[in-house]
Design a protein around this motif. Structure first.
Motif, short mmCIF file in Angstrom:
data_model
loop_
_atom_site.label_atom_id
_atom_site.label_comp_id
_atom_site.label_asym_id
_atom_site.label_seq_id
_atom_site.Cartn_x
_atom_site.Cartn_y
_atom_site.Cartn_z
N LEU A 60 29.53 43.37 32.35
CA LEU A 60 28.79 43.62 33.60
C LEU A 60 29.18 42.60 34.68
CD1 LEU A 60 25.18 44.51 32.34
CD2 LEU A 60 26.97 46.07 33.11
N GLU A 61 29.44 41.36 34.27
CA GLU A 61 29.90 40.35 35.24
C GLU A 61 31.21 40.79 35.88
OE1 GLU A 61 29.97 36.89 32.70
OE2 GLU A 61 27.98 36.21 33.36
N ASP A 62 32.09 41.30 35.03
CA ASP A 62 33.39 41.78 35.49
C ASP A 62 33.23 43.01 36.40
OD1 ASP A 62 36.23 41.46 35.37
OD2 ASP A 62 36.33 43.29 34.17
N LEU A 63 32.33 43.90 35.99
CA LEU A 63 32.08 45.13 36.76
C LEU A 63 31.59 44.81 38.17
CD1 LEU A 63 31.75 48.31 36.65
CD2 LEU A 63 29.41 47.91 35.90
N THR A 64 30.67 43.85 38.29
CA THR A 64 30.12 43.52 39.62
C THR A 64 31.15 42.77 40.48
OG1 THR A 64 29.05 41.61 38.60
CG2 THR A 64 27.68 43.51 38.97
N LYS A 65 32.05 42.03 39.82
CA LYS A 65 33.13 41.37 40.58
C LYS A 65 34.04 42.41 41.20
CE LYS A 65 33.58 36.95 38.20
NZ LYS A 65 33.92 36.66 36.82
N LYS A 66 34.34 43.45 40.40
CA LYS A 66 35.27 44.49 40.86
C LYS A 66 34.65 45.33 41.98
CE LYS A 66 37.99 45.14 36.65
NZ LYS A 66 37.88 45.78 35.35
N ASP A 67 33.35 45.60 41.88
CA ASP A 67 32.72 46.47 42.87
C ASP A 67 31.27 46.05 43.11
OD1 ASP A 67 32.00 48.45 44.57
OD2 ASP A 67 32.50 50.14 43.27
N SER A 68 31.10 45.04 43.94
CA SER A 68 29.75 44.51 44.18
C SER A 68 28.91 45.47 45.05
CB SER A 68 29.83 43.14 44.85
OG SER A 68 30.56 43.27 46.05
N THR A 69 29.58 46.42 45.73
CA THR A 69 28.82 47.35 46.57
C THR A 69 28.13 48.42 45.72
OG1 THR A 69 30.79 48.71 46.84
CG2 THR A 69 30.36 47.08 48.56
#
Length: 312
Positions: A60-69
């Motif tokens: 999830l940390e990685d997911l939010t880095k990739k697409d914080s919008t």
């Protein structure tokens, strides 16, 4: 800490077809449920769940880095809770096609998403699609690729009608007739199934022209008709379409049906005592059954455990 409960789901119609834009109908199934919990006395199951959550947090940390919008979480709180032994306490069997990872995804989103779409607001189609996209990305951690429908169903606890990939809505289904003899039931295959290899197998078959034609002209046609019939309460027509659908699945999706059920599947079609279909991706787990007479079905399937989900 004991979180709100998140329920399992049953995709009544649409398995595999929704990948190629068939209709689908998914309903919550309150028999199984799960919640986020923290406690000091750790069982082996809780330990395994806590470990899986640790890996999920990294994802999830990685997911939010990739697409914080798209989505953001209170990662600090989530990390802290997981470090302090949080786990997902669940009665939902894994690998059974009833949404065990979907309920976990819904629970994590509900507690830790920072700008979440809530169940209480006016759920427009745009909001439903955004939720489905978020959940699809989150659940991909477990399945490799996810439509996001299972967590959506678990999160909303409402029946969901899939008209096409980009057109979903919450819907109502006819009230159950508790005295009715007709039923939808779950049949325990006695083994688990894994989603990823089954979906991979399906995608391989999709390279074949004949399979693609069958999917469009038979599988999707009967699936769409079943969804319409079920929602509108057209029971006679529903069972006609179910028989056709069960036949198409037996003829074309054999690898997804555990081999010991091939004969039982055919027996249902031949006797009209019940019709079987896949529950989720197949390969094991539950098989979904429909019958106009539950006593007849129980007799014909007396060697198996049947769990009634819905009465006609």
């Amino acid at each position: 800490m004991k979180g709100p409960l998140f329920y399992s789901k049953i995709l009544l119609f649409g398995e595999y077809g929704i990948i190629k834009d068939s209709k689908g109908l998914s309903i919550p199934f309150n028999y199984f449920k799960g919640a986020l919990k923290k406690e000091n006395n750790f069982s082996a199951t809780a330990k395994a769940s806590n470990l899986a959550l640790k890996n999920f947090v990294i994802y999830l940390e990685d997911l939010t880095k990739k697409d914080s919008t798209l989505v953001s979480f209170d990662l600090e709180a989530l990390n802290e809770d997981v470090e302090n032994g949080m786990y997902f306490d669940s009665s939902i069997p894994q690998g059974y096609g009833v949404g065990s990872s979907g309920a976990l995804v819904a629970a994590v989103y509900d507690r830790y998403a920072t700008d979440k779409i809530t169940v209480l607001e006016n759920l427009t189609r745009e909001k439903l699609l955004k939720l489905k996209t978020i959940f699809g990305k989150m659940e991909s951690f477990f399945h490799g690729k996810s439509s996001g429908l299972d967590p959506l169903n678990s999160y909303l606890s409402l029946p969901i009608l899939i008209n096409s990939k980009d057109n979903i809505e919450s819907t109502s289904i006819p009230s159950q007739n508790t005295d009715g003899k007709g039923a939808v039931f779950l049949l325990d295959s006695g083994s688990t199934g894994e989603t990823a290899p089954m979906v991979q197998l399906f995608m391989e078959q999709m390279k074949n022209d004949g399979f693609r034609r069958m999917l469009k002209n038979q599988f999707i046609k009967h699936t769409d008709a079943c969804v319409e019939d079920f929602i509108n309460g057209n029971i006679k027509s529903l069972f006609g379409n179910l028989k056709q659908l069960s036949h198409v699945v037996l003829d074309n999706f054999k690898p997804m049906i555990p081999s010991k059920f091939h004969e039982l599947w055919k027996q249902g079609i031949d006797t009209n005592d019940y019709y079987l279909k896949l529950c989720g991706s197949g390969g094991g787990g539950y098989i979904l059954g429909f019958t106009e007479d539950i006593d007849k079905a129980k007799l014909a399937l007396k060697d198996f455990k049947l769990e009634v989900v819905y009465n006609f």
